[in-house]
Design an enzyme around this catalytic site. Structure first.
Site, PDB file in Angstrom:
ATOM      1  N   VAL A   1      47.119  43.352  39.310  1.00 17.43           N
ATOM      2  CA  VAL A   1      48.254  43.496  40.226  1.00 17.43           C
ATOM      3  C   VAL A   1      48.258  42.367  41.253  1.00 17.43           C
ATOM      4  O   VAL A   1      49.292  41.734  41.499  1.00 17.43           O
ATOM      5  CB  VAL A   1      48.234  44.864  40.927  1.00 17.43           C
ATOM      6  CG1 VAL A   1      49.356  44.957  41.962  1.00 17.43           C
ATOM      7  CG2 VAL A   1      48.383  45.989  39.907  1.00 17.43           C
ATOM      8  N   TYR A  51      46.987  39.458  41.059  1.00 16.40           N
ATOM      9  CA  TYR A  51      47.304  38.208  40.369  1.00 16.40           C
ATOM     10  C   TYR A  51      48.818  38.053  40.214  1.00 16.40           C
ATOM     11  O   TYR A  51      49.389  37.000  40.527  1.00 16.40           O
ATOM     12  CB  TYR A  51      46.615  38.199  39.002  1.00 16.40           C
ATOM     13  CG  TYR A  51      46.798  36.936  38.184  1.00 16.40           C
ATOM     14  CD1 TYR A  51      45.828  35.943  38.191  1.00 16.40           C
ATOM     15  CD2 TYR A  51      47.927  36.743  37.392  1.00 16.40           C
ATOM     16  CE1 TYR A  51      45.976  34.780  37.437  1.00 16.40           C
ATOM     17  CE2 TYR A  51      48.091  35.598  36.644  1.00 16.40           C
ATOM     18  CZ  TYR A  51      47.118  34.621  36.665  1.00 16.40           C
ATOM     19  OH  TYR A  51      47.273  33.469  35.927  1.00 16.40           O
ATOM     20  N   GLY A  56      42.009  41.150  46.809  1.00 20.77           N
ATOM     21  CA  GLY A  56      41.882  41.681  45.453  1.00 20.77           C
ATOM     22  C   GLY A  56      42.903  41.053  44.531  1.00 20.77           C
ATOM     23  O   GLY A  56      44.100  41.337  44.645  1.00 20.77           O
ATOM     24  N   VAL A  57      42.447  40.185  43.635  1.00 24.33           N
ATOM     25  CA  VAL A  57      43.371  39.529  42.701  1.00 24.33           C
ATOM     26  C   VAL A  57      43.036  39.930  41.266  1.00 24.33           C
ATOM     27  O   VAL A  57      42.818  39.100  40.390  1.00 24.33           O
ATOM     28  CB  VAL A  57      43.381  37.991  42.871  1.00 24.33           C
ATOM     29  CG1 VAL A  57      44.202  37.598  44.064  1.00 24.33           C
ATOM     30  CG2 VAL A  57      41.971  37.425  42.971  1.00 24.33           C
ATOM     31  N   GLY A  58      42.972  41.263  41.065  1.00 27.36           N
ATOM     32  CA  GLY A  58      42.911  41.786  39.716  1.00 27.36           C
ATOM     33  C   GLY A  58      44.282  41.621  39.092  1.00 27.36           C
ATOM     34  O   GLY A  58      45.056  40.740  39.485  1.00 27.36           O
ATOM     35  N   LYS A 112      45.734  63.230  38.835  1.00 32.02           N
ATOM     36  CA  LYS A 112      44.802  62.108  38.712  1.00 32.02           C
ATOM     37  C   LYS A 112      43.559  62.573  37.987  1.00 32.02           C
ATOM     38  O   LYS A 112      43.206  63.761  38.016  1.00 32.02           O
ATOM     39  CB  LYS A 112      44.398  61.571  40.083  1.00 32.02           C
ATOM     40  CG  LYS A 112      44.025  60.104  40.085  1.00 32.02           C
ATOM     41  CD  LYS A 112      45.268  59.228  40.011  1.00 32.02           C
ATOM     42  CE  LYS A 112      44.933  57.760  40.205  1.00 32.02           C
ATOM     43  NZ  LYS A 112      46.140  56.915  40.236  1.00 32.02           N
TER      44      LYS A 112
END
Length: 370
Positions: A200, A202, A196-198, A96
């Site tokens: 992914v 979404y 969280g609807v970024g 990472k």
């Protein structure tokens, strides 16, 4: 503590021998610090394990409180990538990068190309990819300086946006958890909350709406909420209330550490399956807390493996149909983890980690015998 010029050298390889606590507990092979004064680049690359193949993991652009927080994050994230690759049956290791966001730091082409130059000096031991706040377009700039990058646009021969594949993996894992918990993997009518609807979140909301689930969404960004409510039949819930909203399944899909000593007692759901990395603030204690509450938890590194499965196709050409088949295999792996955890009355996180480590150890021992 602010990150100062003195705390970085322009190119330092560190085996982490001066921090015995982190080194002994996390077992990283290498931790590398990068700095470039001209572009404002300040980065840490953590290579956790390369037994299965070169370390692969995204580059995260985030504003940390200090260098220690950034270091803790990259160590945990890279370790999770090792587990993710292993349990998914992939031939890559875990790594990472965190790019430390300062007030004047922007992801410019010069900065990204300089980062690519540094990654190239690692000689292929680490392969970078998109992650939080980085995109396919950013990978294009990085690729100008190194070939050790995946997550490029389809038009450039890459695997494209990993979001839909990550979301599909979460969806598959969710169905497996539903099968174990409710006796059926049919999600129609199930109350599912997505935090969280970024990209992914979404995509996951779309899949769940197609499956006729009752979907609740929460996000700190109003634009994201407007986009998902325009695209799907969902109900918006305040972000601070979703974790204790009456749900069948809770899906954390933003940043990590959302499952902790304060939030777990408040959960009002039967299952937790989400795309966020490092959902457990304390992997040992919080896994036990979920177990004690009787909440079925699919470890994040298993649930969100779909994006990595897709990204690996850039290392070896794989058809889209085969990628989908491999992501769907997460269903069986999830059930195996959940069944073993139930049979031994242990946290699912612990069982999944043991499965991932066991594969690595078998290969490592086989290599030593040659």
């Amino acid at each position: 503590m602010k990150i100062t010029e003195q705390s970085f050298s322009s190119y330092i390889f560190s085996n982490y021998t001066n921090d015995t606590t982190h080194f002994s507990q996390k077992g990283h092979e290498q931790v590398v610090y990068f700095q470039d004064q001209a572009t404002g680049l300040q980065a840490i690359v953590a290579i956790h394990d390369t037994t299965l193949g070169p370390a692969l993991g995204g580059v995260r652009f985030f504003e940390y409180q200090d260098e220690k927080e950034a270091l803790r994050d990259v160590l945990r994230l890279s370790r999770g990538m090792t587990y993710k690759a292993s349990i998914a049956g992939l031939d890559v290791g875990g790594g990472k990068t965190v790019l430390m966001k300062q007030k004047r730091t922007e992801l410019t082409e010069p900065l990204l190309r300089k980062y690519g130059d540094f990654i190239d000096r690692l000689g292929g031991h680490y392969i970078t990819a998109p992650d939080y706040n980085t995109t396919m377009e950013h990978m294009v700039y990085i690729a100008k300086s190194t070939r050790h990058v995946v997550g490029l646009p389809l038009a450039l021969g890459g695997s494209g946006d990993p979001s839909e594949h990550t979301a599909y993996g979460v969806y598959v894992a969710m169905k497996a958890a539903a099968k174990k918990t409710f006796g059926t993997d049919n999600l129609a009518g199930k109350k599912i909350g997505i935090a969280g609807v970024g990209k992914v979140g979404y995509c996951l909301a779309q899949l769940l709406c197609q499956a006729q689930a009752i979907v609740y969404v929460a996000d700190i960004c109003s634009n994201r909420l407007q986009a998902i409510t325009a695209a799907c039949k969902v109900e918006v819930v305040a972000i601070e209330r979703l974790h204790n909203w009456p749900l069948d399944i809770y899906a954390p899909c933003a940043l990590g550490a959302v499952l902790n000593s304060e939030t777990i007692p408040m959960l009002n759901c039967a299952v937790v399956v989400g795309a966020a990395n490092n959902q457990l603030a304390n992997q040992g204690e919080d896994g036990k807390r979920l177990l004690e509450r009787g909440i079925v938890y699919v470890p994040d590194f298993l649930a969100n493996a779909g994006g990595l499965i897709n990204a690996v196709t850039e290392l070896k050409t794989t058809s889209i149909d085969l990628v989908k088949q491999r992501i769907e295999q997460l269903y069986t792996i999830c059930l195996d983890v959940l069944n073993q955890a139930q049979a031994t009355t242990r946290p699912t996180q612990e069982v999944a980690q043991e499965m991932a480590i066991a594969r690595i150890e078998k290969i490592k021992n086989a290599q030593l015998c040659r």
